[in-house]
Write a protein that holds these residues in place. Structure first.
Motif, PDB file in Angstrom:
ATOM      1  N   CYS A  23       0.826  -1.203   0.000  1.00  0.00           N
ATOM      2  CA  CYS A  23       0.000   0.000   0.000  1.00  0.00           C
ATOM      3  C   CYS A  23       0.863   1.258   0.000  1.00  0.00           C
ATOM      4  CB  CYS A  23      -0.927  -0.016   1.215  1.00  0.00           C
ATOM      5  SG  CYS A  23      -2.150   1.294   1.225  1.00  0.00           S
ATOM      6  N   VAL A 177     -12.306  -1.437   4.230  1.00  0.00           N
ATOM      7  CA  VAL A 177     -11.790  -2.308   3.172  1.00  0.00           C
ATOM      8  C   VAL A 177     -11.716  -3.721   3.727  1.00  0.00           C
ATOM      9  CG1 VAL A 177      -9.838  -2.852   1.662  1.00  0.00           C
ATOM     10  CG2 VAL A 177     -10.488  -0.467   2.055  1.00  0.00           C
ATOM     11  N   PRO A 179     -10.264  -7.163   2.852  1.00  0.00           N
ATOM     12  CA  PRO A 179      -9.459  -8.074   2.030  1.00  0.00           C
ATOM     13  C   PRO A 179      -9.815  -9.527   2.364  1.00  0.00           C
ATOM     14  CG  PRO A 179      -8.096  -6.553   3.328  1.00  0.00           C
ATOM     15  CD  PRO A 179      -9.469  -6.540   3.899  1.00  0.00           C
ATOM     16  N   VAL A 230      -3.431  -6.828  -4.346  1.00  0.00           N
ATOM     17  CA  VAL A 230      -4.875  -6.812  -4.571  1.00  0.00           C
ATOM     18  C   VAL A 230      -5.562  -5.982  -3.484  1.00  0.00           C
ATOM     19  CG1 VAL A 230      -6.966  -8.241  -4.614  1.00  0.00           C
ATOM     20  CG2 VAL A 230      -4.892  -9.013  -5.799  1.00  0.00           C
ATOM     21  N   ALA A 231      -5.169  -6.206  -2.240  1.00  0.00           N
ATOM     22  CA  ALA A 231      -5.722  -5.413  -1.134  1.00  0.00           C
ATOM     23  C   ALA A 231      -5.270  -3.964  -1.234  1.00  0.00           C
ATOM     24  CB  ALA A 231      -5.305  -6.012   0.213  1.00  0.00           C
ATOM     25  N   ALA A 234      -7.402  -1.909  -3.577  1.00  0.00           N
ATOM     26  CA  ALA A 234      -8.697  -1.514  -3.009  1.00  0.00           C
ATOM     27  C   ALA A 234      -8.529  -0.335  -2.058  1.00  0.00           C
ATOM     28  CB  ALA A 234      -9.338  -2.695  -2.290  1.00  0.00           C
ATOM     29  N   TYR A 248     -15.383  -1.549   0.647  1.00  0.00           N
ATOM     30  CA  TYR A 248     -14.659  -2.043  -0.515  1.00  0.00           C
ATOM     31  C   TYR A 248     -14.225  -3.478  -0.201  1.00  0.00           C
ATOM     32  CZ  TYR A 248     -14.128   2.866  -1.956  1.00  0.00           C
ATOM     33  OH  TYR A 248     -14.364   4.180  -2.318  1.00  0.00           O
ATOM     34  N   THR A 249     -14.263  -4.344  -1.206  1.00  0.00           N
ATOM     35  CA  THR A 249     -13.781  -5.710  -1.017  1.00  0.00           C
ATOM     36  C   THR A 249     -12.574  -5.942  -1.913  1.00  0.00           C
ATOM     37  OG1 THR A 249     -15.315  -6.556  -2.689  1.00  0.00           O
ATOM     38  CG2 THR A 249     -16.029  -6.636  -0.381  1.00  0.00           C
ATOM     39  N   ALA A 250     -11.732  -6.881  -1.499  1.00  0.00           N
ATOM     40  CA  ALA A 250     -10.530  -7.209  -2.264  1.00  0.00           C
ATOM     41  C   ALA A 250     -10.313  -8.710  -2.214  1.00  0.00           C
ATOM     42  CB  ALA A 250      -9.317  -6.483  -1.688  1.00  0.00           C
TER      43      ALA A 250
END
Length: 287
Positions: A23, A177, A179, A230-231, A234, A248-250
């Motif tokens: 991130c 979020v 994940p 991927v996370a 998001a 939000y989903t990841a």
């Protein structure tokens, strides 16, 4: 400290973990200046646009010192976002998880974000910023033997829902979020802690769960893990959105958790038992 790359700055906790590191790098690449909260400096975060600050979310003094450090560096500019990413994963049967481990789970995953938000809210108000709290799919659907992490993330989401309405007058959005399972160090650390706890527990009680734990470990070994990027993607979307969403989903398993949460509880229990190889296992007798 190096000078910020521009006026958009972010405080990120748990920056030296898999998701946190990905991130920090992704946000810096987007032109943000990232104040990367770490418990100890990490060479991987020595990069343009990233300033490492020592930050232990379980220590109020450390959090307050980090807030002062960032405030002095920002010189009144405030922050664009605070991302609460620091977290731990505690696992095991409730009967065998030491109460100190339950405390550690909530101290990092729930009380930590509260400390950070309390300390950094003035900077968010000054910068017209937002909050992003990193949860997990287990907040929606709690898996057996993952009660501690599920309970802590569920608590974090409940807190986030409340906070979003509290901060609406200042137009400070709060996003969650979720994940799914990511390819990070947290699972190896969690397994090591769980094994240490089992080694200290009463062998007679451990034997009660032996067959279930073998089945669970076998199922977990077949788990597919997504890369932490991927996370991170998001989280970046939540940070950049003009009108941030509440959720939000990841990852595909995080989306699966949303579906599982909608089916009747008894059916969901049977799905878990079958998927985890727990169906038909008779309980061991205590000796």
């Amino acid at each position: 400290m190096t000078a910020p790359t521009n006026g958009r700055a972010i405080l990120l906790t748990g920056a030296n973990g898999g998701i946190g590191r990905a991130c920090a790098q992704a946000l810096a690449a987007k032109g943000f200046h990232v104040y990367a909260g770490v418990r100890a400096p990490a060479p991987e975060l020595d990069a343009t646009g990233i300033t490492q600050i020592v930050l232990d979310v379980t220590d109020s003094g450390s959090v307050a010192a980090a807030a002062d450090q960032v405030a002095n560096h920002r010189d009144g500019q405030g922050l664009h976002a605070v991302i609460n990413n620091a977290g731990v994963l505690v696992q095991g049967p409730t009967e065998l998880v030491p109460i100190d481990e339950w405390h550690r789970q909530f101290e990092v995953n729930v009380h930590g974000p509260v400390r950070v938000i309390q300390a950094f809210l003035p900077l968010l108000r000054a910068g017209g910023g937002r909050i992003v709290n990193v949860s997990a799919g287990s907040a929606r659907v709690a898996f057996p033997f993952l009660g501690p992490i599920g309970a802590s993330k569920s608590a974090l989401e409940s807190y986030s829902e409340s906070l979003r309405v509290e901060l609406a007058p200042w137009r400070i959005p709060v996003s969650i979020v979720q994940p799914g399972a990511m390819r990070t160090e947290i699972f190896a650390k969690s397994t090591a802690s769980a094994e240490a706890a089992l080694a200290e527990a009463d062998p007679r009680t451990v034997a009660l769960y032996e067959r279930q734990l073998v089945a669970f470990d076998t199922a977990a070994a077949g788990q597919r893990y997504a890369p932490p990027e991927v996370a991170a993607a998001a989280i970046v979307r939540a940070v950049q959105a003009r009108r941030p969403k509440a959720y939000y989903t990841a990852g595909s398993d995080a989306r699966l958790a949303i579906w599982l949460a909608r089916i009747p509880a008894r059916l969901r229990d049977r799905v878990f038992q079958r998927a985890l190889g727990l169906s038909g296992i008779e309980p061991a007798l205590a000796h």
